[in-house]
Enzyme design. Structure first.
Site, PDB file in Angstrom:
ATOM      1  N   HIS A 299      30.969  39.175  42.256  1.00 46.35           N
ATOM      2  CA  HIS A 299      31.409  38.610  40.980  1.00 46.35           C
ATOM      3  C   HIS A 299      30.999  39.473  39.787  1.00 46.35           C
ATOM      4  CE1 HIS A 299      32.469  35.276  43.371  1.00 46.35           C
ATOM      5  NE2 HIS A 299      31.375  34.557  43.248  1.00 46.35           N
TER       6      HIS A 299
ATOM      7  N   ASP B 226      38.287  36.931  45.841  1.00 48.61           N
ATOM      8  CA  ASP B 226      37.115  36.580  45.036  1.00 48.61           C
ATOM      9  C   ASP B 226      37.624  35.622  43.969  1.00 48.61           C
ATOM     10  OD1 ASP B 226      35.047  36.351  43.224  1.00 48.61           O
ATOM     11  OD2 ASP B 226      34.466  38.459  43.315  1.00 48.61           O
ATOM     12  N   HIS B 227      37.284  34.344  44.080  1.00 51.14           N
ATOM     13  CA  HIS B 227      37.903  33.339  43.221  1.00 51.14           C
ATOM     14  C   HIS B 227      37.641  33.593  41.746  1.00 51.14           C
ATOM     15  CE1 HIS B 227      33.840  31.592  43.520  1.00 51.14           C
ATOM     16  NE2 HIS B 227      34.113  31.009  42.377  1.00 51.14           N
TER      17      HIS B 227
END
Length: 486
Positions: free
Chosen positions: A237, A174-175
């Site tokens: 996120h 998950d960037h």
């Protein structure tokens, strides 16, 4: 590193530029090589030319260092691979064996799935069938979000991948978690003794998490119309940010300790029962309007979006973490597209002083104390507190103390993918998502998703360029609060 889907957008815009920047910083191991694997019929030279073009266009550091780029491209190779053909994977295995011998990589391999989620099962099974997951050295696989589309599919995907790779070798990326400010949440809390004692329900009134984008769905209409804001942003996120804000201090900053505390938070979030969905959630969809001075169309006018689509482009939730530290503190999450600006931030709002020492008139312009952690675009932290206005009388006003990465450290913040790719290579999964964390997130989201698909609460329309539907503001007004404007 084998990049499946090497000719796609993710590889072109993020992965190849990130690896180039790691090479520029001399952080890549000796003998490191990249093998692109995709359906396109390209030679090594053709792929290198393509890689040079996308790196020159998308690299964080400009201008591109031609010496570094030339050296890096010598370690870049390409092989046409049809994911459905076992023979292609045997050819890939042969290519990797050759590179092991010529570049002395000792069998260490990272398989990066820069491909749509439905291909993960095929790729992992083909890797196993071609004996590409055993032998000397480490073998790791990186998979991009979304990790399933609900709890059932997430569990199935976990089982499929874990049949071939041990959980410690599965890197769910998950960037957001690679962004410096996200990592700094833990440093801010646990490296400073002045903050941790006040980080609880005794002094904190509420927490707001905002993930706003000014763009629409762009070229992702087909995917987004199936996913929506709840699955695309909130499930991963936003809940990851919530877990970092609310987690207990880990016994050490290592992968298992940090991820153990994160999953405890997610499991402690009070489920939104069927009857509470209408009162605790808001879903909206943008119509035509103006964003940053430009006229834009509505969501249903976007390419590959159904004309009568009921997919939400805005989601807002009120959540509670039922733990000793956070009992009674609401966590508000909002995420949406075509909002006035791009901004991702966490706002910790504190309770007002129990006694107005200076009187109501003096404190008219005084807001509650707040700490804002800005994730993007201007990464930094601000503290909002009250001060006396220079004058003969006593008048108080809120002022802000700011910290910004760019000005404080005088270095450009690395791309999230640079940090995450390096962590994967050295075998540090701290910033990657574990299987139980994924499943805990979906367990919370599934009942909300089911109610939304059943029309509860009704989909609200909001004009592009505004902060979402009116019901989002009412969600907080019902609690005597209001959204912070980024």
């Amino acid at each position: 590193m084998v990049i499946f889907g090497a000719t796609g957008d993710l590889s072109s815009k993020k992965l190849l530029p990130a690896i180039y920047n790691l090479a520029k910083q001399r952080l890549l191991p000796a003998g490191f090589a990249v093998v692109g694997a995709a359906i396109d019929d390209l030679s090594d030279d053709a792929f290198r030319k393509r890689a040079a073009e996308v790196i020159s266009e998308h690299s964080r550091t400009q201008p591109v260092d031609q010496t570094v780029l030339s050296s890096f491209l010598q370690a870049v190779f390409y092989l046409k691979v049809d994911f459905g053909k076992a023979d292609d994977f045997k050819s890939l295995q042969k290519k990797l064996d050759e590179l092991d011998r010529s570049r002395h990589t000792a069998g260490n391999r990272v398989y990066y799935c820069a491909t749509p989620p439905p291909t993960y099962e095929t790729i992992t099974e083909q890797l196993k069938a071609a004996s590409m997951t055993n032998g000397s050295g480490f073998h790791r696989i990186v998979v991009e979000k979304p990790f399933g589309s609900d709890l059932k599919s997430a569990r199935e995907l976990n089982k499929i991948v874990q049949k071939v790779f041990h959980e410690d070798s599965v890197y769910r990326i998950d960037h957001y978690l690679g962004k410096e400010t996200v990592q700094n949440i833990l440093a801010f809390r646990f490296a400073n003794s002045i903050f941790e004692p006040i980080w609880n329900s005794n002094l904190i009134d509420s927490v707001q998490i905002t993930a706003a984008e000014e763009i629409g769905v762009e070229l992702r209409g087909a995917y987004y119309d199936r996913a929506g804001a709840l699955r695309d942003i909130v499930q991963n996120h936003a809940l990851q940010l919530l877990a970092l804000v609310a987690m207990e201090p880990p016994i050490a900053f290592d992968a298992n300790s940090v991820r153990d505390e994160k999953v405890k938070v997610l499991r402690a979030i009070r489920p939104i029962e069927d009857g509470d969905v209408a009162h605790s959630t808001v879903r909206g969809q943008y119509t035509k309007g103006w964003v940053l001075g430009e006229k834009v169309g509505g969501y249903r006018d976007e390419k590959n979006v159904a004309s009568g689509s009921l997919t939400e482009t805005f989601a807002a939730l009120r959540l509670f973490v039922d733990s000793w530290r956070w009992a009674g503190v609401p966590f508000y999450i909002r995420a949406g597209k075509r909002l006035p600006k791009r901004a991702t931030e966490l706002r910790i709002q504190f309770k007002r002083p129990p006694h107005l020492t200076f009187g109501r008139d003096a404190a008219q312009e005084l807001d509650p104390n707040a700490i804002t952690l800005r994730i993007q675009p201007e990464e930094g932290i601000s503290l909002r507190f009250g001060a006396k206005v220079p004058s003969a009388g006593v008048k108080l006003r809120s002022v802000t103390m700011d910290f910004e990465y760019a000005t404080s450290f005088l270095v450009e913040t690395p791309e999230a993918y640079e940090r995450l790719l390096l962590d994967c290579m050295i075998g540090d999964p701290t910033l990657f998502i574990r299987a139980d964390v994924v499943e805990a997130s979906w367990a919370l989201i599934d009942p909300i998703e089911a109610a939304w698909r059943d029309g509860r609460p009704p989909l609200q329309m909001y004009e592009a360029g505004t902060w979402g539907p009116a019901s989002a503001a009412k969600l907080l007004e019902a609690d005597g609060r209001e959204w912070h404007r980024p």
